[in-house]
Design a protein around this motif. Structure first.
Motif, short mmCIF file in Angstrom:
data_model
loop_
_atom_site.label_atom_id
_atom_site.label_comp_id
_atom_site.label_asym_id
_atom_site.label_seq_id
_atom_site.Cartn_x
_atom_site.Cartn_y
_atom_site.Cartn_z
N GLU A 82 0.84 -1.20 0.00
CA GLU A 82 0.00 0.00 0.00
C GLU A 82 0.87 1.25 0.00
OE1 GLU A 82 -2.98 0.09 3.18
OE2 GLU A 82 -3.00 2.28 2.91
N ALA A 83 1.97 1.20 0.75
CA ALA A 83 2.84 2.38 0.84
C ALA A 83 3.43 2.73 -0.52
CB ALA A 83 3.96 2.13 1.86
N ILE A 84 3.85 1.71 -1.27
CA ILE A 84 4.51 2.04 -2.55
C ILE A 84 3.50 2.35 -3.66
CG2 ILE A 84 6.65 0.84 -2.00
CD1 ILE A 84 5.75 -1.50 -3.68
N GLU A 85 2.22 2.10 -3.39
CA GLU A 85 1.19 2.60 -4.30
C GLU A 85 1.15 4.12 -4.26
OE1 GLU A 85 -1.21 1.38 -6.46
OE2 GLU A 85 0.14 -0.34 -6.36
N GLY A 86 1.40 4.67 -3.06
CA GLY A 86 1.23 6.11 -2.86
C GLY A 86 2.41 6.92 -3.36
N LEU A 87 3.61 6.56 -2.91
CA LEU A 87 4.80 7.29 -3.36
C LEU A 87 6.03 6.46 -3.04
CD1 LEU A 87 5.70 10.30 -1.01
CD2 LEU A 87 4.52 8.29 -0.23
N ASP A 88 7.13 6.72 -3.74
CA ASP A 88 8.38 6.06 -3.38
C ASP A 88 9.10 6.94 -2.38
OD1 ASP A 88 8.88 8.00 -5.28
OD2 ASP A 88 9.49 6.57 -6.82
N MET A 89 9.71 8.02 -2.85
CA MET A 89 10.34 8.97 -1.92
C MET A 89 10.21 10.37 -2.47
SD MET A 89 13.77 7.83 -0.10
CE MET A 89 13.44 9.10 1.10
N VAL A 90 10.03 11.31 -1.60
CA VAL A 90 10.09 12.71 -1.99
C VAL A 90 11.33 13.34 -1.34
CG1 VAL A 90 8.95 14.95 -1.87
CG2 VAL A 90 7.61 12.88 -2.35
N GLY A 91 11.55 13.01 -0.07
CA GLY A 91 12.82 13.39 0.54
C GLY A 91 12.90 14.85 0.93
N VAL A 92 11.77 15.48 1.15
CA VAL A 92 11.77 16.81 1.74
C VAL A 92 10.47 16.91 2.53
CG1 VAL A 92 10.67 17.99 -0.25
CG2 VAL A 92 12.19 19.28 1.28
N GLY A 93 10.50 17.66 3.60
CA GLY A 93 9.31 17.72 4.44
C GLY A 93 9.11 16.39 5.15
N VAL A 94 7.85 15.97 5.30
CA VAL A 94 7.57 14.78 6.09
C VAL A 94 6.38 14.05 5.46
CG1 VAL A 94 5.97 15.92 7.73
CG2 VAL A 94 7.40 14.02 8.53
N THR A 95 6.21 12.80 5.78
CA THR A 95 5.02 12.05 5.36
C THR A 95 4.26 11.64 6.62
OG1 THR A 95 6.22 9.96 5.37
CG2 THR A 95 6.12 11.14 3.27
N GLU A 96 2.97 11.33 6.44
CA GLU A 96 2.16 11.02 7.63
C GLU A 96 2.68 9.76 8.33
OE1 GLU A 96 -2.10 10.89 7.16
OE2 GLU A 96 -2.38 10.60 9.31
N ARG A 97 3.16 8.78 7.54
CA ARG A 97 3.65 7.54 8.17
C ARG A 97 4.82 7.80 9.12
NH1 ARG A 97 2.29 5.53 3.26
NH2 ARG A 97 0.70 3.88 3.27
N GLU A 98 5.70 8.74 8.74
CA GLU A 98 6.84 9.05 9.62
C GLU A 98 6.35 9.60 10.96
OE1 GLU A 98 10.23 11.11 7.37
OE2 GLU A 98 8.56 11.10 5.95
N ILE A 99 5.30 10.43 10.88
CA ILE A 99 4.74 10.99 12.12
C ILE A 99 4.11 9.87 12.94
CG2 ILE A 99 3.15 12.70 13.09
CD1 ILE A 99 3.20 14.08 10.29
N GLN A 100 3.34 9.01 12.27
CA GLN A 100 2.69 7.90 12.98
C GLN A 100 3.73 7.00 13.64
OE1 GLN A 100 0.53 6.27 9.66
NE2 GLN A 100 -1.37 7.29 10.22
N LEU A 101 4.85 6.77 12.94
CA LEU A 101 5.90 5.90 13.51
C LEU A 101 6.45 6.52 14.79
CD1 LEU A 101 7.86 3.53 13.49
CD2 LEU A 101 9.29 4.80 11.86
N ALA A 102 6.79 7.82 14.72
CA ALA A 102 7.32 8.49 15.92
C ALA A 102 6.27 8.49 17.03
CB ALA A 102 7.76 9.91 15.58
N GLU A 103 5.01 8.71 16.66
CA GLU A 103 3.94 8.70 17.68
C GLU A 103 3.86 7.33 18.37
OE1 GLU A 103 0.90 12.05 15.72
OE2 GLU A 103 0.60 9.93 15.27
N LYS A 104 3.98 6.26 17.59
CA LYS A 104 3.91 4.91 18.17
C LYS A 104 5.09 4.65 19.10
CE LYS A 104 0.10 3.15 17.03
NZ LYS A 104 -0.86 2.85 18.10
N VAL A 105 6.27 5.08 18.68
CA VAL A 105 7.46 4.88 19.53
C VAL A 105 7.29 5.64 20.83
CG1 VAL A 105 9.95 5.32 19.69
CG2 VAL A 105 8.99 4.35 17.59
N VAL A 106 6.84 6.89 20.73
CA VAL A 106 6.63 7.72 21.92
C VAL A 106 5.55 7.10 22.82
CG1 VAL A 106 5.74 9.97 22.69
CG2 VAL A 106 7.46 9.85 20.86
#
Ligand SMILES: Cc1ncc(COP(=O)(O)O)c(C=O)c1O
Length: 436
Positions: A82-106
């Motif tokens: 599902e992730a690679i359906e959406g985008l591969d990499m943009v590499g600037v700013g942030v994506t929602e999954r990165e935020i969700q990952l940090a939220e889960k770790v926290v």
């Protein structure tokens, strides 16, 4: 699942390995992947994997630890797709999954007030070194004999040290900077006096203490509660950053890592491997005031970069892996089967009169060919390495893949069944009888 036995052949593996050695140094892409009998792989699913000769193995290697749910877990595979359906990499700013990952770790890891994502554990431990030095203005690090924290110069020292070099610096490779070796001090694990003495000899110079929460790179040697609590107090007293390297223990032993079991909170934590069930994802997490010193934050003075940091594939895999663990059933299963494997192998060895101490925790088990107690790496110098490797190699020949190297840990995944462990015990009994 059927499995093959001594009728196995390995010709296709040998042929591929010969081809690999022409273009890849030693034929493998990481030093610890080189086996006495070369093996090449074509398939893995659940608790099983198959080599290019069609031999199927029950996998206790788990790729050195990432595979915690089982190979190609459907939830993880679907999340990646599902992730690679959406985008591969943009590499600037942030994506929602990165935020969700940090939220889960926290949410889950006690020491985590903020988190940054990388691809590998070595990047995370390197950044912990840099941050600790950057915020304290000090240069020296303490690590323990027998622990591994990745391949970079600062911590690649004194892991599987030969007996004659115990007590000395044991750099892990040629070309390491003399300054790096000089500035990393080695203490005895589970020995607070050794830590106190080292700090007293270098007043005001120690930036960080690195602790592999459980030293799993030598199988499984548990820290005592008093040792870890003592480290916390010492670090507080001397302004030293306490880093728990939970690259193996994080998520495998619980969503909160081993620190949650200990009830001791480090300043920084590094995690990788089991966070993403086989996809590249690593995290450094910790105190907000420290994390805000990374240069991702305005005014942060400790540079952090990395083209692939927070990659959508790793982040998606991590989110799906964490989601699969959140109701607690995975860890209940892992701990129950781990205990069954440990007590089963121990009682077989006891019955057969074989000198063995089965170490382990949760899903991890390591049969040491020696009597206890085992408090630190130095004790493992008594391990009968020849019997250790002979046992593992014979298990591999019977379709049970236990990495055929001394002191290495075995991992159970959520895909392993009680029947898998029972079969492992039956085969272990036959193998140990023969070895005896
Ligand atoms: C405890 C620990 N820390 C750090 C690392 C380095 O992780 P990576 O191999 O992902 O760079 C490892 C790898 O085995 C490890 O076991």
């Amino acid at each position: 699942m059927t499995f093959q036995n001594s009728a196995m052949t390995f010709q296709n593996s040998a042929d591929l390995y010969a081809r690999a050695t022409r273009v890849i140094p030693g034929g493998v892409n990481s030093a610890t992947r080189r086996l006495a009998r070369p093996m090449a792989w074509e398939w893995a699913e659940g608790a099983y994997m198959r080599d290019v000769d069609g031999n199927t193995f029950l996998d206790y290697h788990a790729a050195f630890g990432p595979i915690v749910l089982g190979h190609r877990h459907p939830g993880v595979t679907a999340a990646v797709a599902e992730a690679i359906e959406g985008l591969d990499m943009v590499g600037v700013g942030v994506t929602e999954r990165e935020i969700q990952l940090a939220e889960k770790v926290v949410e889950h890891v006690p020491s985590a007030e903020m988190a940054l994502a990388f691809s590998t554990g070595s990047e995370a431990t390197y950044m912990a070194v840099r941050l600790a030095r950057g915020v304290t203005g000090r240069t020296k690090l303490i690590k323990f004999q027998g622990t591994f924290h990745g391949w970079h110069d600062y911590l690649l020292m004194n892991v599987i040290t030969p007996a004659e070099k115990i007590g000395q610096k044991d750099p892990g490779c040629a070309g390491q900077l003399a300054d790096a070796v000089e500035n990393t001090l080695i203490c005895r694990f589970n020995d607070l006096d050794s830590v106190e003495r080292t700090i007293a000899a270098h007043p005001g110079e120690i930036a960080a203490i690195f602790l592999e929460a459980i030293p799993h790179n030598i199988g499984c040697v548990l820290p005592t509660q008093a040792f870890v609590e003592g480290l916390r107090q010492i670090c507080d007293a001397h302004g030293i950053i306490l880093v728990f390297d939970e690259v193996i223990t994080g998520f495998r032993h619980g969503l909160g890592g081993y620190q949650a079991k200990l009830g001791v909170t480090p300043d920084l934590t590094t995690m990788a491997k089991a966070i993403a069930n086989g996809y590249p994802c690593a995290v450094i997490a910790g105190r907000r005031d420290l994390m805000m010193q990374f240069s991702t934050a305005p005014g942060g003075k400790v540079f952090v970069g990395g083209t692939y940091n927070g990659h959508p594939v790793g982040a998606a895999a991590a989110l799906a892996t964490i989601a699969a663990m959140e109701d607690g059933s995975v860890h209940r299963h892992l701990f129950a089967l781990g205990e069954h494997a440990r007590s089963g192998i121990q009682s077989i060895a006891d019955r057969l009169g074989i000198r063995m101490t089965v170490g382990g925790y949760g899903s991890v088990f390591t049969p040491y060919f020696m009597d206890g107690p085992i408090d630190r790496y130095e004790d493992l110098l008594r391990n009968d390495n020849a019997s250790d490797v002979a046992f593992r190699s014979a298990m591999v020949d019977q379709g049970i893949f236990m990495l055929p190297m001394a002191l290495k840990r075995n991992h159970i995944s959520a895909a392993h069944t009680l029947a898998d462990v029972e079969r492992t015990l039956d085969i272990a009994e036959t193998v140990l009888k023969t070895l005896r």
